[in-house]
Design a protein around this motif. Structure first.
Motif, PDB file in Angstrom:
ATOM      1  N   GLU A  74     -20.499  11.949  32.722  1.00 26.32           N
ATOM      2  CA  GLU A  74     -19.816  11.700  33.990  1.00 26.32           C
ATOM      3  C   GLU A  74     -18.297  11.680  33.827  1.00 26.32           C
ATOM      4  O   GLU A  74     -17.566  11.934  34.780  1.00 26.32           O
ATOM      5  CB  GLU A  74     -20.285  10.356  34.578  1.00 26.32           C
ATOM      6  CG  GLU A  74     -21.697  10.412  35.108  1.00 26.32           C
ATOM      7  CD  GLU A  74     -22.169   9.060  35.604  1.00 26.32           C
ATOM      8  OE1 GLU A  74     -21.485   8.061  35.331  1.00 26.32           O
ATOM      9  OE2 GLU A  74     -23.220   9.022  36.258  1.00 26.32           O
ATOM     10  N   ASN A  75     -17.837  11.397  32.657  1.00 27.53           N
ATOM     11  CA  ASN A  75     -16.386  11.295  32.455  1.00 27.53           C
ATOM     12  C   ASN A  75     -15.793  12.520  31.751  1.00 27.53           C
ATOM     13  O   ASN A  75     -14.638  12.482  31.327  1.00 27.53           O
ATOM     14  CB  ASN A  75     -16.070  10.040  31.646  1.00 27.53           C
ATOM     15  CG  ASN A  75     -16.286   8.783  32.473  1.00 27.53           C
ATOM     16  OD1 ASN A  75     -15.444   8.406  33.274  1.00 27.53           O
ATOM     17  ND2 ASN A  75     -17.446   8.153  32.305  1.00 27.53           N
ATOM     18  N   PRO A 111     -23.234  18.763  43.955  1.00 28.73           N
ATOM     19  CA  PRO A 111     -23.460  17.389  44.400  1.00 28.73           C
ATOM     20  C   PRO A 111     -22.316  16.438  44.053  1.00 28.73           C
ATOM     21  O   PRO A 111     -22.116  15.446  44.733  1.00 28.73           O
ATOM     22  CB  PRO A 111     -24.737  16.984  43.648  1.00 28.73           C
ATOM     23  CG  PRO A 111     -24.809  17.891  42.478  1.00 28.73           C
ATOM     24  CD  PRO A 111     -24.150  19.169  42.883  1.00 28.73           C
ATOM     25  N   CYS A 112     -21.569  16.784  43.006  1.00 32.96           N
ATOM     26  CA  CYS A 112     -20.480  15.895  42.608  1.00 32.96           C
ATOM     27  C   CYS A 112     -19.331  15.963  43.610  1.00 32.96           C
ATOM     28  O   CYS A 112     -18.518  15.031  43.705  1.00 32.96           O
ATOM     29  CB  CYS A 112     -19.945  16.290  41.235  1.00 32.96           C
ATOM     30  SG  CYS A 112     -21.245  16.529  40.023  1.00 32.96           S
ATOM     31  N   THR A 200     -11.404  12.542  42.060  1.00 37.23           N
ATOM     32  CA  THR A 200     -12.383  11.471  41.769  1.00 37.23           C
ATOM     33  C   THR A 200     -12.135  10.927  40.374  1.00 37.23           C
ATOM     34  O   THR A 200     -11.564  11.611  39.537  1.00 37.23           O
ATOM     35  CB  THR A 200     -13.833  11.979  41.860  1.00 37.23           C
ATOM     36  OG1 THR A 200     -14.002  13.069  40.946  1.00 37.23           O
ATOM     37  CG2 THR A 200     -14.156  12.446  43.273  1.00 37.23           C
ATOM     38  N   ARG A 201     -12.588   9.749  40.141  1.00 36.90           N
ATOM     39  CA  ARG A 201     -12.337   9.110  38.854  1.00 36.90           C
ATOM     40  C   ARG A 201     -13.305   9.580  37.786  1.00 36.90           C
ATOM     41  O   ARG A 201     -13.046   9.460  36.592  1.00 36.90           O
ATOM     42  CB  ARG A 201     -12.428   7.596  38.979  1.00 36.90           C
ATOM     43  CG  ARG A 201     -13.777   7.122  39.491  1.00 36.90           C
ATOM     44  CD  ARG A 201     -13.751   5.648  39.756  1.00 36.90           C
ATOM     45  NE  ARG A 201     -15.037   5.180  40.252  1.00 36.90           N
ATOM     46  CZ  ARG A 201     -15.260   3.912  40.601  1.00 36.90           C
ATOM     47  NH1 ARG A 201     -14.277   3.033  40.520  1.00 36.90           N
ATOM     48  NH2 ARG A 201     -16.437   3.558  41.038  1.00 36.90           N
ATOM     49  N   ALA A 202     -14.445  10.098  38.229  1.00 38.23           N
ATOM     50  CA  ALA A 202     -15.414  10.658  37.280  1.00 38.23           C
ATOM     51  C   ALA A 202     -16.337  11.567  38.067  1.00 38.23           C
ATOM     52  O   ALA A 202     -16.236  11.674  39.285  1.00 38.23           O
ATOM     53  CB  ALA A 202     -16.216   9.552  36.601  1.00 38.23           C
ATOM     54  N   ARG A 203     -17.307  12.160  37.328  1.00 34.03           N
ATOM     55  CA  ARG A 203     -18.191  13.113  37.987  1.00 34.03           C
ATOM     56  C   ARG A 203     -19.053  12.411  39.042  1.00 34.03           C
ATOM     57  O   ARG A 203     -19.817  11.510  38.729  1.00 34.03           O
ATOM     58  CB  ARG A 203     -19.082  13.795  36.962  1.00 34.03           C
ATOM     59  CG  ARG A 203     -19.934  14.907  37.519  1.00 34.03           C
ATOM     60  CD  ARG A 203     -20.715  15.568  36.408  1.00 34.03           C
ATOM     61  NE  ARG A 203     -19.806  16.176  35.433  1.00 34.03           N
ATOM     62  CZ  ARG A 203     -19.290  17.390  35.569  1.00 34.03           C
ATOM     63  NH1 ARG A 203     -19.565  18.136  36.617  1.00 34.03           N
ATOM     64  NH2 ARG A 203     -18.489  17.886  34.650  1.00 34.03           N
ATOM     65  N   GLY A 204     -18.788  12.866  40.279  1.00 34.97           N
ATOM     66  CA  GLY A 204     -19.606  12.344  41.378  1.00 34.97           C
ATOM     67  C   GLY A 204     -19.356  10.887  41.696  1.00 34.97           C
ATOM     68  O   GLY A 204     -20.121  10.286  42.452  1.00 34.97           O
ATOM     69  N   GLN A 205     -18.339  10.299  41.126  1.00 33.31           N
ATOM     70  CA  GLN A 205     -18.069   8.877  41.324  1.00 33.31           C
ATOM     71  C   GLN A 205     -16.979   8.701  42.370  1.00 33.31           C
ATOM     72  O   GLN A 205     -15.835   9.086  42.180  1.00 33.31           O
ATOM     73  CB  GLN A 205     -17.610   8.249  40.018  1.00 33.31           C
ATOM     74  CG  GLN A 205     -18.616   8.381  38.895  1.00 33.31           C
ATOM     75  CD  GLN A 205     -19.833   7.510  39.116  1.00 33.31           C
ATOM     76  OE1 GLN A 205     -19.708   6.324  39.347  1.00 33.31           O
ATOM     77  NE2 GLN A 205     -20.993   8.122  39.093  1.00 33.31           N
ATOM     78  N   SER A 206     -17.343   8.146  43.495  1.00 35.80           N
ATOM     79  CA  SER A 206     -16.337   7.861  44.517  1.00 35.80           C
ATOM     80  C   SER A 206     -15.692   6.511  44.220  1.00 35.80           C
ATOM     81  O   SER A 206     -16.110   5.800  43.321  1.00 35.80           O
ATOM     82  CB  SER A 206     -16.997   7.867  45.897  1.00 35.80           C
ATOM     83  OG  SER A 206     -18.031   6.914  45.935  1.00 35.80           O
ATOM     84  N   GLN A 208     -11.883   4.065  44.244  1.00 34.46           N
ATOM     85  CA  GLN A 208     -10.460   4.198  43.893  1.00 34.46           C
ATOM     86  C   GLN A 208     -10.274   4.972  42.597  1.00 34.46           C
ATOM     87  O   GLN A 208     -10.964   4.729  41.615  1.00 34.46           O
ATOM     88  CB  GLN A 208      -9.852   2.808  43.747  1.00 34.46           C
ATOM     89  CG  GLN A 208      -8.356   2.861  43.531  1.00 34.46           C
ATOM     90  CD  GLN A 208      -7.783   1.460  43.360  1.00 34.46           C
ATOM     91  OE1 GLN A 208      -8.473   0.473  43.504  1.00 34.46           O
ATOM     92  NE2 GLN A 208      -6.504   1.387  43.047  1.00 34.46           N
ATOM     93  N   SER A 209      -9.274   5.930  42.695  1.00 35.56           N
ATOM     94  CA  SER A 209      -8.987   6.730  41.493  1.00 35.56           C
ATOM     95  C   SER A 209      -7.471   6.925  41.390  1.00 35.56           C
ATOM     96  O   SER A 209      -6.760   6.860  42.382  1.00 35.56           O
ATOM     97  CB  SER A 209      -9.695   8.091  41.590  1.00 35.56           C
ATOM     98  OG  SER A 209      -9.119   8.859  42.623  1.00 35.56           O
ATOM     99  N   PRO A 210      -6.970   7.214  40.225  1.00 37.89           N
ATOM    100  CA  PRO A 210      -5.512   7.431  40.064  1.00 37.89           C
ATOM    101  C   PRO A 210      -5.007   8.619  40.889  1.00 37.89           C
ATOM    102  O   PRO A 210      -3.931   8.546  41.489  1.00 37.89           O
ATOM    103  CB  PRO A 210      -5.387   7.714  38.577  1.00 37.89           C
ATOM    104  CG  PRO A 210      -6.604   7.122  37.963  1.00 37.89           C
ATOM    105  CD  PRO A 210      -7.682   7.228  38.974  1.00 37.89           C
TER     106      PRO A 210
ATOM    107  N   GLY B 117     -23.707   7.708  42.562  1.00 36.54           N
ATOM    108  CA  GLY B 117     -22.296   8.086  42.620  1.00 36.54           C
ATOM    109  C   GLY B 117     -21.370   6.900  42.668  1.00 36.54           C
ATOM    110  O   GLY B 117     -20.287   6.985  43.263  1.00 36.54           O
ATOM    111  N   GLY B 166     -11.033   2.527  38.323  1.00 39.40           N
ATOM    112  CA  GLY B 166     -10.277   3.456  39.157  1.00 39.40           C
ATOM    113  C   GLY B 166      -8.851   3.632  38.698  1.00 39.40           C
ATOM    114  O   GLY B 166      -8.055   4.247  39.392  1.00 39.40           O
TER     115      GLY B 166
END
Lengths: 246, 638
Positions: A74-75, A111-112, A200-206, A208-210, B117, B166
């Protein structure tokens, strides 16, 4: 019979368990075993427990390893091609001169990318119309018309202020240098590149992200330098490695 | 086994509380293990479905492959749930299972968060899982689960902080912030678990108390049942009828004996009025009246005592019964229990016995009269022998009297009346007359004296006969007249009655009399015995050759308070085998005997609280008969 109810509070097997188990405080109730038998039983039980505890550690280690590989997947970001520092002249997309232009190129079935669209919606909501945003659904060569209109399409069209367009044969993607779904570009009103990468911060991960934070700052002109970020998504047209390693 | 534990722990209430608490705790552990086994399998399935729904494939242009999330859901998810589920089924209730479930549940949360996710909403699974783990009411499993959460955040924050927080700039202690929210929930859940344990302990205490109470009640119930069973058995097996009625006179108990006696089945009479069913119509009014009177006043004619009355059979036949009624005073109206016995047979037997007794009495009376007659005749016969002898002597005396000589002398004197003087002086015959008259006068005087003695003896014997008859009448009236007597005189009197016989048989009489005070005794009974004994001795010596000596003894033993009257003879003696039978009625060795004398003598001695003893060294050795009587001295009595 009332008596049978009372006495059946402890049935034979339960009573045996109570009378022999010591693992909930060492209380032995009922018929007391001899000391030798008790010691033997305890040693056997200890051995059995040790086996199960050892097995539990193996299990936990195995699951931890699996989770580690899952998180590494995922990362692991997709591939990034060189991005033009100015708005591509050959692009058929119009540059909005009054505000920054945000372009996201997506694979219609990835899907990501659902997480990328979620983040995009969050950026647009916070920018309050200060950015001209569009998302390009890349239809690879050989794909039939309408192939791109899946659930992601529906999600994108539901985002207010977002222009949804089809990138037939990935022409625009190539112009912008996007090979991985979710790759986003922010250009200034004068066509200068401000940001290139995933949001996104990682694969398929919603969440907060930088990247989301940086784009918001760039839109509000609180940040001026060019920023980049990792892209997590499927390969847009194939040939390039976009999927991270396990 | 369970009974052993209950009985063992019942002796120590604290142990029983502990046992119940552990038992309930085990139940909760096992139930929760099973619950989580099902939940984890469901979560695994849900995870696969979610992965399939959210990210079924990964794409490269137009090419696609199974998404790693789906593989992760199947493989890692399966791995996560397998171990706790196996433990839940193979080792339910053990701490290892609980902690494996806690760890597995948190790993499920992590996997679900990845598969969905990283949705914020999925994070609630962590907190929900902790709440579910609190079902165990074992705060330790919450620690295990929380450690997994903290470890996950720590490691991910260490290696992929951006994916967790994040931002790449997150503090290295940021995992503590996330863990703190878990701890925040844990605090309340742990408190809840501890409170739950306390409540379980209190419930266990109450249950132990209830069990103890129940055991007591059960024991009492057992005793009551045994008592009921015994009572029922007594009622069932009682030969007497037992009938219980309530305060309305309705029958509430009717035992088998009552069924047999009255001809009703129990079902037929239960709830029916006793008077209507069992009492003859003519007596019902009186019964109801008495019953109502008892209820009003507490007094009734048949309560607490046996009475006889008439009852009624189902067929309408009336029969006599003996009845006693007792009042059973419980809470509420009283009950009345009647114990009743059919007297029909008894009355019949009594009537038969009455008739038999009457017949027996009549027979006895006749036999008694015959005995009395025999006794009288025997004793009178003995005396009559003496009377006969005395009368014979008087007759012989009178026959030998020379009263004819007086007539002849008188005739000679008349013939010589003219020359009576010269005749008496000169005539040789006349000169003998005065001397002869003098001699005759002497002879008459001697005869007169002898006849007088015999007549006196005769008078005594007739008096004795009269006394015998009187004595027998007294005997018939059971007791004789006791009077102060001198035993030597009685012995002499008995001897005198037999004197004539003894004289004829030339029996030497030896007297050995000691000094014995006057005693209070029935003289004629003693006399009768002694007469018989002397008479028997006379007969015994008459049948024997050689010396004929009759020794009479009167003596006493002061130490034992007994007077002895002995009659010893030198007669034919008594065979040893006869000694035991000699006092039996009808036993005799005499050819003309009746076997009554010694029998009646022994009975008479017994009547006087004495004994009659026979001793003999055998045939030809003579015999001793000893009459021993209690010494009731006149002085002592006075």
């Amino acid at each position: 019979m009332c008596s049978s109810k009372i006495y059946s509070v402890l049935n034979a097997s339960e009573a045996a368990a109570i009378s022999t188990r010591t693992d909930y405080g060492g209380h032995t109730i009922g018929k007391q075993p001899t000391k030798q038998h008790s010691n033997l039983r305890l040693s056997l039980k200890s051995a059995a427990n040790s086996k199960w505890i050892l097995l539990m550690f193996f299990w936990f280690g195995g699951i931890g390893s699996g989770m580690f590989f899952l998180m590494r997947f995922e990362n692991t970001a997709g591939q990034i091609s060189p991005t033009p520092s100015h708005w591509p002249a050959k692009s058929r997309l119009d540059l909005e001169f009054s505000k920054p232009n945000l372009v996201m190129v997506v694979h219609p079935q990835c899907p990501c990318t659902r997480a990328s669209l979620t983040e995009l919606a969050e950026i647009l909501a916070r920018s309050q119309g200060q950015v001209a945003a569009r998302v390009l659904f890349c239809r690879p060569v050989g794909a039939t018309k309408g192939w791109e209109q899946g659930s992601l399409w529906d999600q994108a069209t539901a985002i207010p202020g977002l222009r949804v367009e089809v990138d037939i044969d990935g022409v625009e993607a190539k112009l912008f240098g996007a090979v991985t779904s979710g790759h986003s570009f922010l250009y200034s009103p004068r066509g200068q590149l401000l940001f290139s990468g995933g949001i996104t911060r990682a694969r398929g991960q919603s969440g907060q992200s930088p990247a989301r934070h940086q784009i918001s700052l760039l839109i509000s002109q609180e940040l001026a330098q060019v920023e980049t970020g990792s892209v997590f998504g499927c390969s847009l047209t194939g040939g390039d490695q976009a999927i991270g390693k396990w | 086994m369970s009974r052993e534990i209950v009985s063992a722990t019942a002796k120590d209430p604290a142990l029983r509380v502990e046992a119940v608490f552990r038992h309930q705790q085990q139940n909760i552990f096992r139930q929760t293990d099973r619950l989580f086994a099902g939940l984890m399998l469901f979560q695994w399935l849900a995870c696969i479905v979610a992965a399939f729904w959210i990210s079924p494939k990964t794409w490269t242009g137009l090419s696609s492959a199974v998404h790693p999330h789906l593989w992760a859901a199947v493989i890692i998810g399966g791995g996560i749930v397998s171990f706790p589920v196996i433990l839940a089924f193979t080792r339910p209730g053990t701490p290892l299972t609980r902690h494996a479930v806690a760890v597995g549940q948190m790993l499920c949360s992590a996997l679900l968060i990845h598969v969905t996710g990283g949705r914020i909403e999925t994070h609630f699974h962590v907190f929900g899982s902790l709440a579910f783990l609190a079902f165990y009411r074992d705060w330790r499993v919450l620690i295990s689960g929380s450690v997994v959460v903290a470890l996950d955040h720590f490691l991910r924050g260490l290696y992929w902080p951006e994916s967790v927080y994040g931002t790449v700039l997150a503090s290295q202690w940021r995992w503590l912030e996330h863990g703190a929210w878990v701890i925040f929930e844990d605090v309340f859940l742990i408190k809840s678990c501890i409170k739950g344990e306390v409540e379980m302990w209190e419930i266990a205490e109450r249950q132990a108390q209830l069990e103890a109470s129940h055991a007591t009640v059960e024991q009492n119930l057992l005793v009551l049942r045994e008592s009921e069973a015994r009572k029922a058995a007594i009622l069932e097996s009682a030969l007497d009828c037992v009938i219980t009625i309530d305060h309305c006179g309705r029958i509430v108990e009717f035992n088998p004996a009552a069924e047999a006696t009255f001809g009703y089945s129990r079902a037929e009479v239960l709830g029916q009025e006793l008077a209507e069913k069992l009492i003859p119509p003519t007596l019902r009014y009186a019964h109801r009246n008495d019953f109502a009177n008892y209820l009003a006043t507490g007094h009734g004619p048949g309560i607490g005592r046996r009475v006889e009355m008439t009852s009624m059979h189902a067929s309408g036949r009336e029969f006599p019964v003996e009845l006693s009624i007792s009042v059973v005073q419980l809470d509420g109206p009283p009950l009345f229990t009647a114990y009743l016995r059919d007297l029909t047979d008894r009355k019949r037997v009594e009537a038969e016995r009455e008739e038999l007794n009457h017949q027996l009495l009549e027979t006895s009376r006749r036999v008694g009269m015959a005995d009395v007659a025999t006794s009288v005749l025997h004793n009178v016969g003995n005396v009559l022998n003496s009377v006969n002898v005395s009368a014979g002597l008087v007759i012989s005396t009178l026959r030998q009297s020379p009263y004819q000589d007086v007539g002849r002398i008188s005739k000679l004197l008349e013939e010589h009346a003219d020359d009576l003087g010269s005749y008496l002086r000169v005539d040789p015959k006349g000169r003998q007359i005065p001397a002869y008259l003098a001699k005759l006068a002497g002879h008459f005087e001697e005869q007169h004296l002898q006849a007088g003695r015999e007549l006196q003896s005769l008078d005594q014997q007739i008096e004795h006969i009269k006394q015998i008859i009187s004595m027998q009448q007294n005997v018939a009236r059971s007791r004789g007249l006791r009077e102060p007597i001198v035993l030597k005189e009685v012995m002499e009197q008995a001897l005198s009655i037999n004197t004539a016989g003894l004289g004829r048989h030339q029996v030497e009489v030896v007297r050995e009399y000691s000094e014995v005070p006057e005693v209070m005794i029935d003289k004629h009974q003693v006399l009768q015995i002694l007469v018989n004994l002397i008479s028997n001795a006379k007969h015994a010596m008459n049948q024997a050759d050689g010396l004929r000596r009759l020794t009479l003894r009167v003596g006493m033993e002061t130490s034992t308070g007994v007077v002895r009257l002995e009659v010893q003879d030198t007669g034919v003696g008594i065979k040893p085998e006869y000694l035991t039978r000699i006092f039996g009625q009808g036993f005799t060795t005499k050819s003309d005997g009746h076997g009554f004398g010694l029998h009646s003598g022994a009975l008479a001695a017994k009547t006087m609280n004495g004994t009659l003893i026979a001793e003999s060294d055998g045939e030809g050795c003579g015999a001793i008969f000893r009459l021993e009587l209690p010494l009731h001295a006149v002085e002592a009595i006075a």
